[in-house]
Scaffold this active site. Structure first.
Site, PDB file in Angstrom:
ATOM      1  N   HIS A 118       0.067   2.929   4.691  1.00  0.00           N
ATOM      2  CA  HIS A 118       0.949   2.037   4.550  1.00  0.00           C
ATOM      3  C   HIS A 118       1.653   1.817   6.139  1.00  0.00           C
ATOM      4  CE1 HIS A 118       0.601   4.433   0.681  1.00  0.00           C
ATOM      5  NE2 HIS A 118       1.039   3.334  -0.025  1.00  0.00           N
ATOM      6  N   ASP A 141       3.559   5.019   6.950  1.00  0.00           N
ATOM      7  CA  ASP A 141       2.718   5.932   7.313  1.00  0.00           C
ATOM      8  C   ASP A 141       1.968   6.194   8.987  1.00  0.00           C
ATOM      9  OD1 ASP A 141       2.409   6.622   4.429  1.00  0.00           O
ATOM     10  OD2 ASP A 141       0.311   5.137   4.811  1.00  0.00           O
TER      11      ASP A 141
HETATM   12  C1  XUL Z   1       0.916   5.958  -5.917  1.00  0.00           C
HETATM   13  C2  XUL Z   1      -0.056   5.279  -5.312  1.00  0.00           C
HETATM   14  C3  XUL Z   1       0.222   4.229  -3.754  1.00  0.00           C
HETATM   15  C4  XUL Z   1      -0.867   3.438  -3.467  1.00  0.00           C
HETATM   16  C5  XUL Z   1      -0.371   2.569  -2.307  1.00  0.00           C
HETATM   17  O1  XUL Z   1       0.690   7.018  -7.352  1.00  0.00           O
HETATM   18  O2  XUL Z   1      -1.612   5.567  -5.312  1.00  0.00           O
HETATM   19  O3  XUL Z   1      -0.738   5.249  -3.087  1.00  0.00           O
HETATM   20  O4  XUL Z   1      -2.502   3.356  -3.496  1.00  0.00           O
HETATM   21  O5  XUL Z   1       0.674   1.862  -2.060  1.00  0.00           O
END
Ligand code: XUL
Ligand code: CO
Length: 443
Positions: free
Chosen positions: A107, A110
């Site tokens: 992300h 992150d």
């Molecule tokens: C949350 C989840 C996230 C997504 C990416 O449950 O799975 O980490 O994979 O935003």
């Protein structure tokens, strides 16, 4: 091996984790994942496309709703947030290289901390992305997908694109724009939308259909922006029914299919399916994968597992070979991954506080999937499972059944059929025989 200073965050592994075979007693070696072994015409590496996720592996601290962080990481030691971000990137690429995985994903928040305002956040992201680009070149590790964190910051308390306030929608869209730029710059093979807070906490204050249409608007903007910047990566939507909200609009495969069809997005997104999300939705992962594959929109997998007794998204590493066999059967049935892969969206437990625990976790998941792949391929090569299913549906490929399916029979024709053929002959579904057949390959 690259020679950058970061080779020090994981001293427990020098070089790369090796394949030592099933008799090895070395906990830091693969027992089943042999990257170059050919299974069904492709190497294990090509089939499995293992991916390490940034958020759990390098950013998780072990905190939970009841307790403080338990993990103290060397890459978190610097007081300056940008230095910390770069140290974390060093640690991440050291880990990817030592584990021998080809892909990572992240992300925006992150890899780069939020700045003093939006423009500052974008500047910081840009700086860290430039740093990541060098690391990718040094190591050959590629980006499976990028995404934007549209759920942690308090501004998103009532959702991002589904927020009742258009100002928040704009913020979310602007953030996605930059996360897509970052993904594009790093040669990302995909971009994922997980609707973290795209749902509601209570219907008393919610216009559900309006919010769903807002969500679709953001996705259409992303489709347009993709063309504008020449990003050719695959878009994914990731179903999850709840948590953090009471109900999320993209709750499972079938809800996503309805959403994508309703808002004319079927040509633009595939699904990134996660095992623990399937469990929360009251489905098996096999069901979710099957529904997506048969609709032609299975894209990628977030490979984790839940806990049967704890009712939340525990995001554990997958070690159950029965599960990995089911997943690999669906992946092989779709002809293998094209843009997607097996992303370990999984975190070590709160008491697993050492960096070596990160290796044990990933090694276990990779070995479980390597066996799942071999077993799935053996089941396909054997052909008995498929033969039973083929025979079960054989009535539809000729005669009356074929004419029904091609739309050439009416209610009156069906009545005539019954009058001529009488009571249908019932047949066994053979569930237990098939369960034993699967175990023949697993045990
Ligand atoms: C949350 C989840 C996230 C997504 C990416 O449950 O799975 O980490 O994979 O935003
Ligand atoms: Co996920």
């Amino acid at each position: 091996m690259p020679s950058y200073k970061a080779m020090a965050y994981f001293p427990e592994v020098s070089g790369t984790v090796a394949y030592e075979g099933p008799t090895s007693k070395n906990p830091l070696a693969f027992k089943h994942y042999d990257p170059n072994k050919v299974v069904g015409g492709k190497t294990m590496r090509e089939h499995l496309r293992f991916t390490v996720c940034y958020w759990h592996t390098f950013k998780a601290t072990g905190s939970d709703p009841f307790g403080l962080p338990t993990m103290v990481r060397g890459w978190d030691a610097a007081s300056d947030p940008i230095e910390r971000a770069k140290n974390t990137m060093d640690a991440a690429f050291e880990f990817f290289t030592k584990l021998g995985v080809e892909y990572w994903c992240f992300h925006d928040r992150d890899i780069a901390p939020e700045g003093t305002d939006f423009a500052d956040s974008c500047k910081i992201l840009q700086e860290v992305v430039d740093y990541a680009e060098v690391k990718q070149k040094e190591t050959g590790v590629k980006l499976l997908w990028g995404t934007a964190n549209l759920f942690s910051h308090p501004r998103y308390q009532a959702g991002a694109s589904t927020n009742p306030d258009p100002n928040v929608f704009a913020y979310a869209a602007a953030q996605v724009k930059h996360a897509m730029d970052a993904t594009h710059k790093l040669g990302g093979i995909g971009y994922t939308f997980w609707g973290g807070r795209e749902g509601y906490d209570t219907l008393w204050n919610t216009r559900m259909q309006h919010e769903r249409a807002q969500f679709a608007r953001l996705l259409h903007m992303a489709v347009n922006y993709k063309k504008e910047i020449g990003f050719t990566g695959q878009f994914y939507i990731e179903p999850k029914p709840m948590e953090p909200t009471k109900h999320q609009y993209d709750s499972d495969t079938e809800a996503c299919l309805n959403f994508l069809r309703e808002f004319d997005l079927m040509d633009h997104l595939k699904l990134n399916l996660e095992t623990n999300h399937a469990t929360l939705a009251g489905h098996t992962m096999q069901h979710e994968l099957r529904a997506a594959r048969e609709a032609g929109i299975l894209g990628s997998v977030d490979a984790n597992t839940g806990d049967e007794l704890i009712g939340w998204d525990t995001d554990q590493f997958p070690t159950n070979v029965y599960l990995t066999t089911q997943i690999m059967l669906e992946i092989l049935a779709m002809g293998g991954f094209t843009t997607g892969g097996l992303n370990f969206d999984a975190k070590v437990r709160r008491q697993s506080i050492d960096t070596e625990d990160l290796f044990y976790a990933h090694i276990g998941g990779m070995d479980a999937f390597a066996r799942g792949l071999e077993i799935a391929q053996a089941i396909i090569d054997d052909g008995r499972l498929e033969a039973v299913v083929e025979e079960r549906y054989s009535g539809w490929s000729h005669g009356f059944g074929e004419k029904v399916m091609s739309g050439h029979r009416t209610f009156a024709d069906c009545e005539d059929h019954v009058l001529r053929h009488g009571e249908p002959v019932r047949k066994s579904g053979r569930q237990e025989r098939l369960e034993n057949l699967i175990n023949e390959f697993i045990l």
